[in-house]
Design an enzyme around this catalytic site. Structure first.
Site, PDB file in Angstrom:
ATOM      1  CG  ASP A  19      -2.049   0.981   1.120  1.00  0.00           C
ATOM      2  OD1 ASP A  19      -2.359   1.417  -0.005  1.00  0.00           O
ATOM      3  OD2 ASP A  19      -2.641   1.332   2.160  1.00  0.00           O
ATOM      4  N   GLY A  22       0.289   5.081  -4.805  1.00  0.00           N
ATOM      5  CA  GLY A  22      -0.308   6.322  -5.312  1.00  0.00           C
ATOM      6  C   GLY A  22       0.087   7.523  -4.486  1.00  0.00           C
ATOM      7  CD1 TRP A  24       7.387   7.020  -2.290  1.00  0.00           C
ATOM      8  CD2 TRP A  24       7.107   7.170  -4.505  1.00  0.00           C
ATOM      9  NE1 TRP A  24       8.622   7.211  -2.845  1.00  0.00           N
ATOM     10  CE2 TRP A  24       8.482   7.309  -4.200  1.00  0.00           C
ATOM     11  CE3 TRP A  24       6.694   7.227  -5.832  1.00  0.00           C
ATOM     12  CZ2 TRP A  24       9.439   7.511  -5.195  1.00  0.00           C
ATOM     13  CZ3 TRP A  24       7.649   7.436  -6.826  1.00  0.00           C
ATOM     14  CH2 TRP A  24       9.005   7.560  -6.503  1.00  0.00           C
ATOM     15  CG  HIS A  36       0.912   1.476  -9.439  1.00  0.00           C
ATOM     16  ND1 HIS A  36       0.491   1.006  -8.215  1.00  0.00           N
ATOM     17  CD2 HIS A  36      -0.123   2.213  -9.936  1.00  0.00           C
ATOM     18  CE1 HIS A  36      -0.745   1.445  -7.978  1.00  0.00           C
ATOM     19  NE2 HIS A  36      -1.122   2.173  -9.002  1.00  0.00           N
ATOM     20  CB  SER A  64      -7.660  -6.359  -4.813  1.00  0.00           C
ATOM     21  OG  SER A  64      -8.281  -5.129  -5.125  1.00  0.00           O
ATOM     22  CG  LEU A 130      11.267 -16.811  -2.356  1.00  0.00           C
ATOM     23  CD1 LEU A 130      10.720 -16.858  -0.931  1.00  0.00           C
ATOM     24  CD2 LEU A 130      11.929 -15.443  -2.619  1.00  0.00           C
TER      25      LEU A 130
END
Length: 234
Positions: A19, A22, A24, A36, A64, A130
């Site tokens: 989060d 935007g 930033w 982004h 999402s 990983l």
């Protein structure tokens, strides 16, 4: 560094709500998609750090089911960044033993993006250093709904918790020990609702594009200090 911090234990699975992209960008006087883009760099830094500290599972909430409400320009920009990320990192991930999996319904994405996702998942299928999960077009409620419908279609008459867990998009991936949401907002925003029943939550104020190894180490120190009782007493 880990020895210096005297961490008693590390999470096996970190899930991150990325989060603040935007905000930033706006703080820099830039369009939201620049945030982004910088967020992708934070993703790469976090993957590198998790490899370094041998954390086996890492999940990013990348797109999402609610993100479709954003402007077409922003959504298309996010898709472009995901494309570039998958194309540039495909061989690198395979060489470093990073397995890429996805959760969510990517059938709504452009065909070429679906292809890039399928290719990188196939290329890294046998990697085991990983596992990085990208939650794309993902929502916790939608996940639970599809899991229940899957069990109904199989004719299951009595559903157990284990039935639901293994029918979720996450399948047999371990539930997240530690969920981090950057930017200081204290919400889980429809992310891994069933899976994070006993996750430790952490809400640092740093905006996602600024997140780095130092912030991760601070988070790991917080996790290490927690007394996880799972409803019992220690």
């Amino acid at each position: 560094m880990l020895r210096k911090l005297k961490l008693k234990n590390l999470p096996k699975h970190i899930a991150i709500i990325m989060d603040g992209n935007g905000r930033w960008a706006q703080s820099q006087g830039l369009p939201r998609n620049f945030g982004h883009k910088e967020g992708i760099s934070a993703v790469e830094r976090t993957i590198d750090a998790c490899l370094k500290y041998k954390i086996p599972y890492l999940t990013f909430f990348a797109f999402s089911t609610e993100n479709w409400k954003r402007s077409k320009q922003e959504v298309d920009g996010i898709f472009d960044l995901i494309r570039d990320f998958l194309k540039t990192k495909r061989l690198d991930f395979k060489e470093r033993g990073i397995k890429i999996v996805t959760i969510g319904d990517d059938s709504a994405f452009p065909q070429d993006l679906q292809g890039y996702l399928a290719n990188i998942k196939a290329d890294t299928e046998n990697c085991d250093n990983l596992t990085v999960t990208l939650a794309i077009n993902y929502g916790g409620r939608a996940d639970i709904t599809q899991a229940v419908n899957k069990l109904i279609s199989k004719g299951v008459k009595k559903v157990s918790e284990e039935d639901i867990l293994t029918s979720l998009y996450t399948g047999k991936t371990p539930e997240p020990d530690f969920v981090i949401r950057t930017s200081g907002e204290q919400r889980i925003s429809n992310f891994l609702l069933y899976q994070m029943a006993y996750s430790e939550l952490y809400f640092p104020k740093v905006l996602w594009p600024d997140f780095n190894e130092r912030h991760l180490l601070k988070a790991l120190k917080v996790f290490s200090s927690r007394n996880r009782r799972y409803g019992g007493i220690k």
